[in-house]
Design a protein around this motif. Structure first.
Motif, short mmCIF file in Angstrom:
data_model
loop_
_atom_site.label_atom_id
_atom_site.label_comp_id
_atom_site.label_asym_id
_atom_site.label_seq_id
_atom_site.Cartn_x
_atom_site.Cartn_y
_atom_site.Cartn_z
N GLY A 35 0.79 -1.22 0.00
CA GLY A 35 0.00 0.00 0.00
C GLY A 35 0.82 1.27 0.00
O GLY A 35 2.05 1.23 -0.13
N ALA A 49 -3.98 4.19 0.25
CA ALA A 49 -4.62 3.03 -0.36
C ALA A 49 -3.85 1.78 0.03
O ALA A 49 -2.65 1.84 0.32
N THR A 50 -4.56 0.65 -0.03
CA THR A 50 -3.94 -0.62 0.25
C THR A 50 -4.54 -1.69 -0.64
O THR A 50 -5.69 -1.57 -1.08
N ILE A 51 -3.75 -2.72 -0.92
CA ILE A 51 -4.22 -3.84 -1.73
C ILE A 51 -3.72 -5.12 -1.07
O ILE A 51 -2.54 -5.26 -0.73
N SER A 56 -8.07 -7.43 -3.14
CA SER A 56 -9.06 -6.51 -2.62
C SER A 56 -8.37 -5.21 -2.24
O SER A 56 -7.21 -5.21 -1.84
N THR A 57 -9.08 -4.11 -2.38
CA THR A 57 -8.48 -2.79 -2.19
C THR A 57 -9.27 -1.94 -1.20
O THR A 57 -10.45 -2.18 -0.94
N ASN A 58 -8.60 -0.93 -0.68
CA ASN A 58 -9.24 0.02 0.22
C ASN A 58 -8.58 1.38 -0.04
O ASN A 58 -7.37 1.46 -0.26
N TYR A 59 -9.39 2.43 0.00
CA TYR A 59 -8.90 3.77 -0.30
C TYR A 59 -9.34 4.77 0.76
O TYR A 59 -10.41 4.65 1.35
N THR A 68 -5.96 4.74 -8.21
CA THR A 68 -6.15 3.30 -8.35
C THR A 68 -4.87 2.58 -7.95
O THR A 68 -3.79 2.87 -8.48
N ILE A 69 -5.00 1.66 -7.02
CA ILE A 69 -3.86 0.86 -6.59
C ILE A 69 -3.92 -0.50 -7.27
O ILE A 69 -5.01 -1.06 -7.48
N SER A 70 -2.76 -1.01 -7.65
CA SER A 70 -2.69 -2.33 -8.27
C SER A 70 -1.35 -2.97 -7.89
O SER A 70 -0.46 -2.30 -7.36
N ARG A 71 -1.24 -4.25 -8.16
CA ARG A 71 0.00 -4.95 -7.84
C ARG A 71 0.30 -6.00 -8.88
O ARG A 71 -0.62 -6.55 -9.50
#
Length: 115
Positions: A35, A49-51, A56-59, A68-71
């Motif tokens: 994150g 933000a975290t993934i 699953s993500t949280n902002y 937008t967070i991605s990994r």
């Protein structure tokens, strides 16, 4: 040990976009949460933000709909795509990862939104 290297920060005009990257290396078996936090001058470090490992993500409310967070697990990298940037988004952005219960932080990358 885990090392995190961030990139992608810089100066952008209001309404612009930036993409931050954070690559993890070292003993990274078992990376769970990835994150971003940010810290503006004179303020505390705030959640962005975290993934999770299940993607699953949280902002934070302040960035919902704009960031937008991605990994990419194959590259052990987390990204933060930032759009519609505003001056209040100006801060040092820090990535973090959790590995087997321990939290590791990047060195931070400066994002400045100004005309």
């Amino acid at each position: 040990q885990v090392q995190l290297v961030e990139s992608g920060g810089g100066l952008v005009q209001p309404g612009g976009s930036l993409r931050l990257s954070c690559a993890a290396s070292g003993t990274i078996f078992g990376v769970n949460v990835m994150g971003w936090y940010r810290q503006a001058p004179g303020k505390e470090r705030d959640f962005v933000a975290t993934i999770n490992s299940d993607f699953s993500t949280n902002y934070a409310d302040s960035v919902k709909g704009r960031f937008t967070i991605s990994r990419d697990n194959a590259k052990s990298t987390v990204y933060l795509q930032m759009s519609s940037l505003q001056p209040e988004d100006t801060a040092v952005y820090f990535c973090y990862v959790t590995v087997l219960g321990s939290v590791y932080w990047g060195q931070g990358t400066q994002v400045t939104v100004s005309s």
